[in-house]
Design an enzyme around this catalytic site. Structure first.
Site, PDB file in Angstrom:
ATOM      1  N   ILE A 153       0.910  -1.147  -0.335  1.00  0.00           N
ATOM      2  CA  ILE A 153      -0.026   0.054  -0.700  1.00  0.00           C
ATOM      3  C   ILE A 153       1.124   0.783   0.280  1.00  0.00           C
ATOM      4  CG2 ILE A 153      -1.799   1.530   1.398  1.00  0.00           C
ATOM      5  CD1 ILE A 153      -2.659  -1.649   2.260  1.00  0.00           C
ATOM      6  N   ASP A 172      10.593   1.796   6.962  1.00  0.00           N
ATOM      7  CA  ASP A 172      10.688   0.446   6.747  1.00  0.00           C
ATOM      8  C   ASP A 172      11.446  -0.091   8.078  1.00  0.00           C
ATOM      9  OD1 ASP A 172       9.186  -2.720   6.613  1.00  0.00           O
ATOM     10  OD2 ASP A 172       7.583  -1.235   4.659  1.00  0.00           O
ATOM     11  N   THR A 231      -4.608   4.087   7.680  1.00  0.00           N
ATOM     12  CA  THR A 231      -6.071   3.542   6.881  1.00  0.00           C
ATOM     13  C   THR A 231      -4.588   1.909   7.359  1.00  0.00           C
ATOM     14  OG1 THR A 231      -4.385   4.056   4.953  1.00  0.00           O
ATOM     15  CG2 THR A 231      -6.673   5.332   5.238  1.00  0.00           C
ATOM     16  N   ALA A 232      -4.301   2.186   8.343  1.00  0.00           N
ATOM     17  CA  ALA A 232      -3.532   0.484   8.364  1.00  0.00           C
ATOM     18  C   ALA A 232      -4.239   0.133   9.582  1.00  0.00           C
ATOM     19  CB  ALA A 232      -2.425   0.780   8.984  1.00  0.00           C
ATOM     20  N   ARG A 233      -4.342  -0.335  10.791  1.00  0.00           N
ATOM     21  CA  ARG A 233      -4.415  -1.053  12.341  1.00  0.00           C
ATOM     22  C   ARG A 233      -5.046   0.075  13.503  1.00  0.00           C
ATOM     23  NH1 ARG A 233      -5.966  -3.847   8.702  1.00  0.00           N
ATOM     24  NH2 ARG A 233      -5.799  -6.523   8.799  1.00  0.00           N
ATOM     25  N   ASP A 257      -9.706   5.192   9.577  1.00  0.00           N
ATOM     26  CA  ASP A 257     -10.429   4.465   9.215  1.00  0.00           C
ATOM     27  C   ASP A 257     -10.562   3.308   9.959  1.00  0.00           C
ATOM     28  OD1 ASP A 257     -12.123   3.826   6.541  1.00  0.00           O
ATOM     29  OD2 ASP A 257     -10.437   2.621   6.450  1.00  0.00           O
ATOM     30  N   GLU A 262     -14.424  -0.955  16.914  1.00  0.00           N
ATOM     31  CA  GLU A 262     -14.896  -1.480  16.309  1.00  0.00           C
ATOM     32  C   GLU A 262     -16.733  -2.408  15.692  1.00  0.00           C
ATOM     33  OE1 GLU A 262     -13.089  -2.263  12.292  1.00  0.00           O
ATOM     34  OE2 GLU A 262     -11.076  -1.083  13.011  1.00  0.00           O
ATOM     35  N   HIS A 280     -14.101   2.482   8.195  1.00  0.00           N
ATOM     36  CA  HIS A 280     -13.197   1.095   8.248  1.00  0.00           C
ATOM     37  C   HIS A 280     -13.371   0.146   6.874  1.00  0.00           C
ATOM     38  CE1 HIS A 280     -10.443  -2.871   9.091  1.00  0.00           C
ATOM     39  NE2 HIS A 280     -10.361  -1.790   8.140  1.00  0.00           N
ATOM     40  N   ILE A 281     -13.633   0.831   6.224  1.00  0.00           N
ATOM     41  CA  ILE A 281     -14.044   0.977   3.838  1.00  0.00           C
ATOM     42  C   ILE A 281     -12.341   0.900   3.669  1.00  0.00           C
ATOM     43  CG2 ILE A 281     -16.232   1.791   4.547  1.00  0.00           C
ATOM     44  CD1 ILE A 281     -15.853   4.380   3.280  1.00  0.00           C
ATOM     45  N   GLY A 282     -11.789   1.170   4.305  1.00  0.00           N
ATOM     46  CA  GLY A 282     -10.635   1.898   3.149  1.00  0.00           C
ATOM     47  C   GLY A 282     -10.159   0.745   1.931  1.00  0.00           C
TER      48      GLY A 282
END
Length: 311
Positions: A153, A172, A231-233, A257, A262, A280-282
């Site tokens: 991503i 990273d 947008t990960a976790r 997101d 949740e 959470h719709i990414g």
């Protein structure tokens, strides 16, 4: 053979259901509209040969009571909700396709950037309340973007940013030098991203070393008052500290997101005017949903019908 589908999104998609049933007529779908709890999962998976799972907690207490399960296919990416050690020890293969929804998530991250830096989100909400705010924000063009987690991503987001001539800083835990050299990206430590980025986008996996690694200490180091995107976790970020950083002006704005619980319970956080929050719709564009579902189906076909044909 019997297949259980715990994923809510898969269960709502008639195309995927039909395609799965063309291979496995005996299927069970989670139509409850919610995540199944431990006891429900045991009952739901108990007599099935294969499973398609999403965010459900497939842990040892569930697997101990599910004796017929031969394979688990992941609808989506990220395996932190599955006890991989247990599966490996007990001969239950876990099948998934890395980066299957990367375009969908990367597009959302880019959208968040534009919404916040150009004041699109804020001024739209103000106008709905009768406030005429002509502040147009800043251009994304030429800004410094920090990407923490340069996997599928993060790399896709890098490609999407190229027309904006952004300076991209990447971090990273694995060697990303080859990708960085080919794409004009600078590989740096997280401290450099905190200090220099106008926008920080988070794309790391969740594991024991990354739980809440974005906290008050990290936000304090973000000296340019950047936009922060996750947008990960949800568990990667201390959400109370995110709320405080937004409230205290340490961040220009944020977009999330994902959440540690949740649907989210942090009511004060999600009501912040400079926070974009989505459910959470990414990875759930129509195209990504089909790709994820078809990938899971193919893994089951290869593992179950392929093995059957070989006999």
């Amino acid at each position: 053979m019997k297949i259980a589908v715990t994923s809510k999104a898969f269960a709502k998609n008639e195309t995927l259901k039909s395609e799965l049933q063309s291979f496995f007529p005996d299927c069970r779908f989670n139509t409850s509209g919610r995540l199944l709890n431990e006891s429900e999962l045991i009952e739901f998976l108990g007599d099935c040969d294969g499973a398609i799972v999403a965010m459900e907690q497939i842990q040892a207490p569930v697997l101990d009571d599910v004796n017929l399960l031969k394979v688990i296919a992941k609808f989506g990416v990220g395996l932190n909700n599955i006890d991989l050690s247990y599966c490996q020890k007990n001969g239950i293969p876990v099948k998934w396709t890395a980066g299957i929804n990367r375009q969908s998530v990367a597009e959302m991250a880019l959208g968040f950037m534009l919404m916040l830096i150009r004041n699109l989100y804020t001024t739209s909400n103000q106008l709905k309340k009768g406030e005429w705010n002509k502040s147009g924000g800043q251009s994304l063009y030429g800004k410094t973007i920090g990407i923490i987690g340069m996997g599928h991503i993060g790399q896709e987001l890098t490609h999407l940013l190229k027309p904006f001539a952004c300076r991209v800083l990447a971090n990273d835990v694995v060697d990303i030098n080859e990708f960085c050299e080919k794409n004009g990206v600078v590989s740096v430590g997280k401290e450099t991203i905190y200090a220099e980025a106008d926008i920080i986008s988070l794309h790391t996996p969740l594991n024991t070393s990354t739980v809440q690694f974005i906290d008050a200490t990290a936000f304090h180091k973000m000296t340019k008052k950047p936009i922060f995107i996750n947008t990960a976790r949800g568990e990667l970020v201390n959400l109370q500290d995110l709320h405080d950083a937004l409230l205290n002006g340490q961040l220009y704005g944020a977009a999330i997101d994902v959440y540690d619980v949740e649907p989210p319970t942090h009511k004060e956080l999600i009501s912040m005017p400079n926070l974009v929050c989505t459910p959470h719709i990414g990875g759930n564009s129509a195209e990504a949903t089909l790709a994820m579902g078809r990938s899971a189906i193919s893994h089951l076909v290869d593992s179950l019908l392929g093995a059957a044909n070989e006999r």
